[in-house]
Design an enzyme around this catalytic site. Sequence first.
Site, mmCIF file in Angstrom:
data_model
loop_
_atom_site.group_PDB
_atom_site.id
_atom_site.type_symbol
_atom_site.label_atom_id
_atom_site.label_comp_id
_atom_site.label_asym_id
_atom_site.label_seq_id
_atom_site.Cartn_x
_atom_site.Cartn_y
_atom_site.Cartn_z
ATOM 1 C CD GLU A 44 4.550 3.900 1.424
ATOM 2 O OE1 GLU A 44 5.283 4.363 0.538
ATOM 3 O OE2 GLU A 44 4.996 3.267 2.407
ATOM 4 C CE LYS A 118 8.341 6.712 -0.376
ATOM 5 N NZ LYS A 118 7.933 5.323 -0.025
ATOM 6 C CB CYS A 155 7.088 5.644 3.562
ATOM 7 S SG CYS A 155 7.785 4.103 4.252
#
Length: 280
Positions: A44, A118, A155
């Site tokens: 990330e 994300k 994540c």
Amino acid sequence: MSHVVRAALVQATWTGDTESMIAKHEEHAREAARQGAQIIGFQEVFNAPYFCQVQEPEHYRWAEPVPDGPTVSRMRELARETGMVIVVPVFELEQSGFYYNTAAVIDADGSYLGKYRKHHIPQVKGFWEKYYFKPGNVGWPVFDTAVGKVGVYICYDRHFPEGWRQLGLNGAQLVYNPSATSRGLSGYLWQLEQPASAVANEYFIAAINRVGQEEYGDNDFYGTSYFVDPRGQFVGDVASDKEEELLVRDLDFGLIEEVRQQWAFYRDRRPDAYEGLVEP
């Protein structure tokens, strides 16, 4: 029918500056290519520290456009050089005031295939991401790459089963999950959630975590990156919990069809009964 893809991932320590961080990942990618890898993914916001441990406006400086910013442009050149597909997670600047936690996907010939942003943005101690990122708004793309159909989930997304499923419905064979997660916060979940999601959705997952401590907080990123197959089994050993590491593993995509025929989870879904899952 067996269809083996040699895949790689990198878990890395922060070097202290963007230039050396990118250069280090380029060398890992070249080494992966020397080992025959056809695809590689990074952690990330790989070209920056995990600045979300604090809430300070100075950290907007890490953001850049996708795909025309310097990092993704450089990774396109790297893809052309190595002949690998590359998953490139960065802090994206779309326009003034519009920032996203993004991963660009670059094909083996250097062509830009698209981006994932994300969806789920945490806001808890040490992970102050809502300060920086808007929630993703480009859906759940699956990219038709030189090695097969590749998706991305980033994540904190991994805690939400809906996106894993949508990626499967969209045809993913391999999903990269670049992360930055800290020792003590999620260590127990780390080796539970992605294998369970690989089983539930019957595809491969590359789970990537940072490693070590960085300058903006006391988060201790514990590495232990891995590949997991559609049966929920690790492919080779899990990476170190303390050291930087490049993993290169052979993934037999033929196992996906074998498992889907054996377990038939997609056949037995009941979307007609799931209306309540998306009610506000």
